[in-house]
Write an enzyme that holds these catalytic residues in place. Structure first.
Site, PDB file in Angstrom:
ATOM      1  N   CYS A   6       0.835  -1.203   0.000  1.00  0.00           N
ATOM      2  CA  CYS A   6       0.000   0.000   0.000  1.00  0.00           C
ATOM      3  C   CYS A   6       0.881   1.270   0.000  1.00  0.00           C
ATOM      4  O   CYS A   6       1.737   1.442   0.873  1.00  0.00           O
ATOM      5  CB  CYS A   6      -0.917  -0.025   1.220  1.00  0.00           C
ATOM      6  SG  CYS A   6      -1.815   1.509   1.458  1.00  0.00           S
ATOM      7  N   CYS A  39       0.543   3.393   3.255  1.00  0.00           N
ATOM      8  CA  CYS A  39       1.238   2.744   4.379  1.00  0.00           C
ATOM      9  C   CYS A  39       2.736   2.992   4.272  1.00  0.00           C
ATOM     10  O   CYS A  39       3.405   3.263   5.271  1.00  0.00           O
ATOM     11  CB  CYS A  39       0.962   1.246   4.401  1.00  0.00           C
ATOM     12  SG  CYS A  39      -0.629   0.792   5.119  1.00  0.00           S
ATOM     13  N   HIS A  85      -3.887   0.965   8.391  1.00  0.00           N
ATOM     14  CA  HIS A  85      -4.469   0.651   7.090  1.00  0.00           C
ATOM     15  C   HIS A  85      -5.933   0.242   7.251  1.00  0.00           C
ATOM     16  O   HIS A  85      -6.235  -0.816   7.806  1.00  0.00           O
ATOM     17  CB  HIS A  85      -3.689  -0.468   6.391  1.00  0.00           C
ATOM     18  CG  HIS A  85      -4.223  -0.758   5.030  1.00  0.00           C
ATOM     19  ND1 HIS A  85      -3.766  -0.129   3.897  1.00  0.00           N
ATOM     20  CD2 HIS A  85      -5.229  -1.569   4.627  1.00  0.00           C
ATOM     21  CE1 HIS A  85      -4.460  -0.543   2.850  1.00  0.00           C
ATOM     22  NE2 HIS A  85      -5.343  -1.434   3.264  1.00  0.00           N
ATOM     23  N   ASN A 128     -13.522   9.790  -1.028  1.00  0.00           N
ATOM     24  CA  ASN A 128     -14.061   8.886  -2.035  1.00  0.00           C
ATOM     25  C   ASN A 128     -14.137   7.493  -1.434  1.00  0.00           C
ATOM     26  O   ASN A 128     -13.160   7.013  -0.851  1.00  0.00           O
ATOM     27  CB  ASN A 128     -13.155   8.865  -3.271  1.00  0.00           C
ATOM     28  CG  ASN A 128     -13.072  10.220  -3.953  1.00  0.00           C
ATOM     29  OD1 ASN A 128     -14.086  10.913  -4.091  1.00  0.00           O
ATOM     30  ND2 ASN A 128     -11.887  10.618  -4.375  1.00  0.00           N
ATOM     31  N   GLY A 135     -14.437   6.779  -7.481  1.00  0.00           N
ATOM     32  CA  GLY A 135     -13.143   7.344  -7.856  1.00  0.00           C
ATOM     33  C   GLY A 135     -12.026   7.093  -6.860  1.00  0.00           C
ATOM     34  O   GLY A 135     -10.954   7.689  -6.979  1.00  0.00           O
ATOM     35  N   HIS A 159      -8.525   7.942   3.441  1.00  0.00           N
ATOM     36  CA  HIS A 159      -7.936   9.282   3.403  1.00  0.00           C
ATOM     37  C   HIS A 159      -8.996  10.311   3.049  1.00  0.00           C
ATOM     38  O   HIS A 159     -10.008   9.988   2.428  1.00  0.00           O
ATOM     39  CB  HIS A 159      -6.784   9.345   2.399  1.00  0.00           C
ATOM     40  CG  HIS A 159      -7.182   9.008   0.991  1.00  0.00           C
ATOM     41  ND1 HIS A 159      -7.324   7.706   0.561  1.00  0.00           N
ATOM     42  CD2 HIS A 159      -7.497   9.787  -0.056  1.00  0.00           C
ATOM     43  CE1 HIS A 159      -7.685   7.711  -0.715  1.00  0.00           C
ATOM     44  NE2 HIS A 159      -7.815   8.963  -1.114  1.00  0.00           N
ATOM     45  N   HIS A 163      -9.425  14.151   1.277  1.00  0.00           N
ATOM     46  CA  HIS A 163      -8.811  15.220   0.485  1.00  0.00           C
ATOM     47  C   HIS A 163      -9.147  16.561   1.130  1.00  0.00           C
ATOM     48  O   HIS A 163     -10.316  16.810   1.462  1.00  0.00           O
ATOM     49  CB  HIS A 163      -9.367  15.226  -0.944  1.00  0.00           C
ATOM     50  CG  HIS A 163      -9.016  14.021  -1.747  1.00  0.00           C
ATOM     51  ND1 HIS A 163      -8.083  14.042  -2.754  1.00  0.00           N
ATOM     52  CD2 HIS A 163      -9.488  12.742  -1.696  1.00  0.00           C
ATOM     53  CE1 HIS A 163      -7.980  12.843  -3.291  1.00  0.00           C
ATOM     54  NE2 HIS A 163      -8.826  12.016  -2.668  1.00  0.00           N
TER      55      HIS A 163
END
Ligand code: 5GP
Ligand code: ZN
Length: 108
Positions: free
Chosen positions: A3, A6, A45, A85, A91, A98, A100
């Site tokens: 990842c 990560c 994660h 998302n 998307g 996470h 944005h």
């Protein structure tokens, strides 16, 4: 460890890191869609929002609070957007939870 986020979190991959604590790491989006475009990323994660549970939901509150503080620090309180998302269909490209942070169109 495959990842990307990560690996950034443990500094195995480079990133322009603005903030980090025990739970979160914040770095610049590599392909920005706003004058200020950051990613607020959980250290652990978690693949998508769909995997949040009672134990991990507190991370979301922390993400929002960190976003608010970043807006203050970068003087973008006049306008910023927070986006998560969830899933490929929406998307989501990196399957590691996470948020944005986008702003900076008109600094205060
Ligand atoms: P998603 O589409 O999954 O919500 O957002 C993932 C974001 O991570 C994308 O906007 C993509 O440009 C960004 N990204 C992917 N790989 C990297 C990387 O190695 N470093 C940084 N800083 N951003 C990345
Ligand atoms: Zn990960």
């Amino acid at each position: 460890m495959t990842c990307i986020f990560c690996q950034i979190a443990v500094r195995r991959l480079p990133a322009d890191i603005l903030y980090e604590d025990d739970d979160l790491i914040v770095f610049k989006e590599v392909n920005p869609e706003a004058p200020i475009h950051l990613l607020i990323v959980s250290r652990v994660h978690i693949d998508t929002l769909n995997s949040l549970d009672e134990q991990s939901v507190g991370l979301m509150a922390k993400m929002v609070l960190v976003a608010k503080r970043i807006a203050e620090d970068l003087k973008t309180q006049s306008g910023y957007r927070l986006v998560i998302n969830c899933g490929r269909e929406a998307g989501q490209v990196v399957l590691h939870l996470h948020m944005h942070f986008m702003g900076g169109w008109r600094k205060k």
